[in-house]
Design a protein around this motif. Structure first.
Motif, PDB file in Angstrom:
ATOM      1  N   ILE B   7       1.165  -1.296   0.117  1.00 13.87           N
ATOM      2  CA  ILE B   7       0.221   0.307   0.272  1.00 13.87           C
ATOM      3  C   ILE B   7       1.039   1.544   0.205  1.00 13.87           C
ATOM      4  CG2 ILE B   7      -2.061   1.319   1.388  1.00 13.87           C
ATOM      5  CD1 ILE B   7      -2.929  -0.957   0.258  1.00 13.87           C
ATOM      6  N   ASP B   8       1.826   1.222   1.205  1.00 15.13           N
ATOM      7  CA  ASP B   8       2.943   2.708   1.197  1.00 15.13           C
ATOM      8  C   ASP B   8       3.779   2.940  -0.575  1.00 15.13           C
ATOM      9  OD1 ASP B   8       2.607   3.006   3.954  1.00 15.13           O
ATOM     10  OD2 ASP B   8       4.479   1.557   4.100  1.00 15.13           O
ATOM     11  N   SER B  12       2.689   5.925  -2.728  1.00  9.61           N
ATOM     12  CA  SER B  12       4.361   7.101  -2.880  1.00  9.61           C
ATOM     13  C   SER B  12       3.671   7.504  -4.547  1.00  9.61           C
ATOM     14  CB  SER B  12       5.822   5.574  -2.989  1.00  9.61           C
ATOM     15  OG  SER B  12       5.449   5.561  -3.980  1.00  9.61           O
ATOM     16  N   TYR B  13       2.959   6.950  -5.202  1.00  5.65           N
ATOM     17  CA  TYR B  13       2.387   7.313  -6.745  1.00  5.65           C
ATOM     18  C   TYR B  13       1.155   7.651  -6.712  1.00  5.65           C
ATOM     19  CZ  TYR B  13       5.527   4.750  -8.064  1.00  5.65           C
ATOM     20  OH  TYR B  13       7.042   3.907  -9.137  1.00  5.65           O
ATOM     21  N   LEU B  14       0.173   8.046  -6.387  1.00  2.84           N
ATOM     22  CA  LEU B  14      -1.380   8.077  -5.937  1.00  2.84           C
ATOM     23  C   LEU B  14      -1.610   7.559  -4.593  1.00  2.84           C
ATOM     24  CD1 LEU B  14      -2.761   7.287  -9.854  1.00  2.84           C
ATOM     25  CD2 LEU B  14      -2.306   9.415  -8.296  1.00  2.84           C
ATOM     26  N   PRO B  15      -2.678   8.784  -4.110  1.00  2.57           N
ATOM     27  CA  PRO B  15      -3.256   8.204  -3.167  1.00  2.57           C
ATOM     28  C   PRO B  15      -5.205   6.633  -2.654  1.00  2.57           C
ATOM     29  CG  PRO B  15      -4.773  10.138  -2.961  1.00  2.57           C
ATOM     30  CD  PRO B  15      -2.986   9.666  -4.036  1.00  2.57           C
ATOM     31  N   PHE B  16      -4.817   6.220  -2.041  1.00  2.00           N
ATOM     32  CA  PHE B  16      -6.280   5.029  -1.943  1.00  2.00           C
ATOM     33  C   PHE B  16      -7.097   5.582  -0.942  1.00  2.00           C
ATOM     34  CE2 PHE B  16      -2.797   3.310  -5.222  1.00  2.00           C
ATOM     35  CZ  PHE B  16      -3.511   2.429  -6.245  1.00  2.00           C
ATOM     36  N   ASP B  17      -8.554   5.001  -1.208  1.00  2.00           N
ATOM     37  CA  ASP B  17      -9.299   4.945  -0.186  1.00  2.00           C
ATOM     38  C   ASP B  17      -9.352   3.709   0.886  1.00  2.00           C
ATOM     39  OD1 ASP B  17     -10.774   3.544  -1.292  1.00  2.00           O
ATOM     40  OD2 ASP B  17     -12.164   5.656  -2.137  1.00  2.00           O
ATOM     41  N   GLU B  18     -10.258   4.015   1.873  1.00  2.00           N
ATOM     42  CA  GLU B  18     -10.326   2.104   2.680  1.00  2.00           C
ATOM     43  C   GLU B  18     -10.927   1.354   1.798  1.00  2.00           C
ATOM     44  OE1 GLU B  18      -8.668   2.031   4.834  1.00  2.00           O
ATOM     45  OE2 GLU B  18      -8.214   4.393   4.409  1.00  2.00           O
ATOM     46  N   GLU B  20     -10.759   0.925  -1.858  1.00  2.00           N
ATOM     47  CA  GLU B  20      -9.826   0.305  -2.441  1.00  2.00           C
ATOM     48  C   GLU B  20      -8.392  -0.819  -1.729  1.00  2.00           C
ATOM     49  OE1 GLU B  20     -10.024   3.663  -5.848  1.00  2.00           O
ATOM     50  OE2 GLU B  20      -8.581   4.259  -4.265  1.00  2.00           O
ATOM     51  N   LYS B  21      -8.644  -0.204  -1.017  1.00  2.00           N
ATOM     52  CA  LYS B  21      -7.501  -0.946  -0.087  1.00  2.00           C
ATOM     53  C   LYS B  21      -7.827  -2.392   1.203  1.00  2.00           C
ATOM     54  CE  LYS B  21      -4.916   4.125   2.158  1.00  2.00           C
ATOM     55  NZ  LYS B  21      -4.520   4.309   3.479  1.00  2.00           N
ATOM     56  N   GLU B  22      -8.945  -1.902   0.559  1.00  2.00           N
ATOM     57  CA  GLU B  22     -10.040  -3.569   1.163  1.00  2.00           C
ATOM     58  C   GLU B  22      -9.304  -4.493   0.077  1.00  2.00           C
ATOM     59  OE1 GLU B  22     -13.694  -3.337   3.344  1.00  2.00           O
ATOM     60  OE2 GLU B  22     -12.349  -1.591   5.195  1.00  2.00           O
ATOM     61  N   LEU B  23      -9.875  -4.271  -1.184  1.00  2.00           N
ATOM     62  CA  LEU B  23     -10.088  -4.668  -2.059  1.00  2.00           C
ATOM     63  C   LEU B  23      -8.284  -5.668  -2.074  1.00  2.00           C
ATOM     64  CD1 LEU B  23     -11.613  -3.016  -5.281  1.00  2.00           C
ATOM     65  CD2 LEU B  23     -12.404  -5.159  -3.939  1.00  2.00           C
ATOM     66  N   PHE B  24      -7.341  -4.453  -1.880  1.00  2.00           N
ATOM     67  CA  PHE B  24      -6.053  -5.144  -2.042  1.00  2.00           C
ATOM     68  C   PHE B  24      -5.987  -6.262  -0.868  1.00  2.00           C
ATOM     69  CE2 PHE B  24      -4.210  -0.963  -3.914  1.00  2.00           C
ATOM     70  CZ  PHE B  24      -3.869  -1.354  -4.852  1.00  2.00           C
ATOM     71  N   GLN B  25      -6.576  -5.829   0.016  1.00  2.00           N
ATOM     72  CA  GLN B  25      -6.314  -7.451   1.286  1.00  2.00           C
ATOM     73  C   GLN B  25      -6.689  -7.688   0.573  1.00  2.00           C
ATOM     74  OE1 GLN B  25      -4.996  -5.857   4.611  1.00  2.00           O
ATOM     75  NE2 GLN B  25      -4.481  -8.019   4.546  1.00  2.00           N
ATOM     76  N   SER B  26      -7.782  -8.336   0.150  1.00  2.00           N
ATOM     77  CA  SER B  26      -8.565  -9.953  -0.488  1.00  2.00           C
ATOM     78  C   SER B  26      -7.583 -10.499  -1.839  1.00  2.00           C
ATOM     79  CB  SER B  26      -9.600  -9.008  -0.606  1.00  2.00           C
ATOM     80  OG  SER B  26      -9.918  -8.618  -1.598  1.00  2.00           O
ATOM     81  N   ARG B  27      -7.183  -9.446  -2.528  1.00  2.00           N
ATOM     82  CA  ARG B  27      -6.303 -10.015  -3.693  1.00  2.00           C
ATOM     83  C   ARG B  27      -4.672 -10.427  -3.503  1.00  2.00           C
ATOM     84  NH1 ARG B  27     -10.672 -11.775  -7.262  1.00  2.00           N
ATOM     85  NH2 ARG B  27     -12.296 -10.526  -6.069  1.00  2.00           N
ATOM     86  N   VAL B  28      -4.201  -9.837  -2.450  1.00  2.00           N
ATOM     87  CA  VAL B  28      -2.501 -10.056  -2.199  1.00  2.00           C
ATOM     88  C   VAL B  28      -2.420 -10.998  -1.267  1.00  2.00           C
ATOM     89  CG1 VAL B  28      -0.529  -8.867  -1.179  1.00  2.00           C
ATOM     90  CG2 VAL B  28      -2.390  -7.490  -2.660  1.00  2.00           C
TER      91      VAL B  28
END
Lengths: 193, 193
Positions: B7-8, B12-18, B20-28
């Motif tokens: 996420i960090d 460092s390129y563009l901000p994400f909302d919560e 979107e971060k949860e989507l990452f959480q589920s796919r990484v």
DNA sequence: CGTATTTCTTAAGATAGTTCATTGGTCGCA
DNA sequence: TGCGACCAATGAACTATCTTAAGAAATACG
């Protein structure tokens, strides 16, 4: 006059509507160039992403001894730019020269950013394009660290038969990282085997 | 356990909302690896984009004589994958091996495509990342075709001081496209000058 | 068409890099 | 403590590639 070749190129990835095509029309510049014309010179920032409609270009660096080293060729339907300089606005260390009379389509930095903003899927297209180019370049690095000059030359001929016929051997030698004299010797060896 | 380093990296390129971060959480996927563990072997498709949280990897090819050639190293906050194989699903010709015990975050193909669809700006981030990598690789090609082994070694030390200290010389030699013996000679020459 | 320029070829001697065999050091591990 | 694996270093013989210089062939362009 028309930017159709570029539209076609993009649409080989994703379709665009009329609105989007008009945006392209307004931000893309059409140019014709003579042989030997430079579209980038060392010391100047690279101002354009250039799409080659017709002709052939080489991108090269000049070392401290004055020798030129061909980093990349670009022919029909390929892109050429010093990407690093383009995005950073810093002076480039490279030259880009038309080896043949050429027709190109160019996008300036602020125009490309405008297009990225208004046609977000352009990011996806360029991501895919650059990923493909990255893979190509990685294969070239592998060749460079693992193969002899002869193997590199044979691979080049196989992989880029068009370029191989269009370019003077001296340009090919520079691309392969060998002297023209040595390439000449390799060709002799090949012929007599 | 956490995917925060990734996420960090993205932020460092563009901000994400919560959301979107949860989507990452589920796919990484989070993994720990021992030294010598392979995350890709020749003959198998490259199934993941791998983000290095800790440790060091090398990507290499094995030629017909059985010699290994290091195409790329990856340390903290870098990506590693056989991009060509990843997108085409074709068997890779490369290996990726942990040179040190490592912690990684991985995204599978269908998950990455899912994320591209639901978080379009990811295309932009990856476009920028790959463009940067492309520039790096292009500079390496230029080095390879224009410089002697000594110059390449000195540049490597300057450009990647961390790697230079972390890696055995034999790995560095393979990356530079020379034999370990010759690198040893170069180091001797440098020391006595 | 003719001339200037670029490109290709050849070859001999110099340098860069490899190969192979050997040795010594270091580290993990039984 | 010692064994085995890995890594760094060395030297000699070999091969790949460069340098230089010159002439021949091909091509651009007025």
């Amino acid at each position: 006059m028309t930017i159709q070749p570029l539209i076609d190129h993009f649409e080989s990835y994703l379709p665009f509507d009329e609105n989007e095509k008009e945006l392209f029309q307004s931000r893309v510049t059409h140019r014709s160039l003579k042989r030997r014309h430079f579209i980038l010179q060392e010391g100047f920032p690279c101002k354009h992403y250039t799409f080659v409609v017709e002709g052939c270009f080489r991108m090269f660096a000049v070392d401290t001894k004055g020798n030129e080293h061909n980093i990349k060729f670009a022919i029909e339907n390929d892109w050429i730019a010093d990407i690093g300089s383009f995005h950073s606005d810093k002076p480039s260390k490279l030259f880009i020269e038309a080896i043949e009379p050429a027709v190109i389509l160019q996008i300036e930095q602020q125009d490309l950013y405008f297009l990225y903003t208004h046609i977000p899927k352009l990011n996806q297209i360029l991501r895919v394009i650059v990923e493909d180019k990255y893979v190509e370049l990685q294969n070239r690095v592998l060749q460079n660290i693992s193969s002899t000059a002869l193997e590199r030359y044979l691979t080049f001929q196989e992989q880029y038969p068009t370029l191989s016929r269009r370019l003077p051997n001296t340009q090919i030698a520079s691309y392969l990282g060998i002297t023209p004299e040595f390439l000449s010797k390799l060709r002799k060896d090949i012929a007599s085997s």
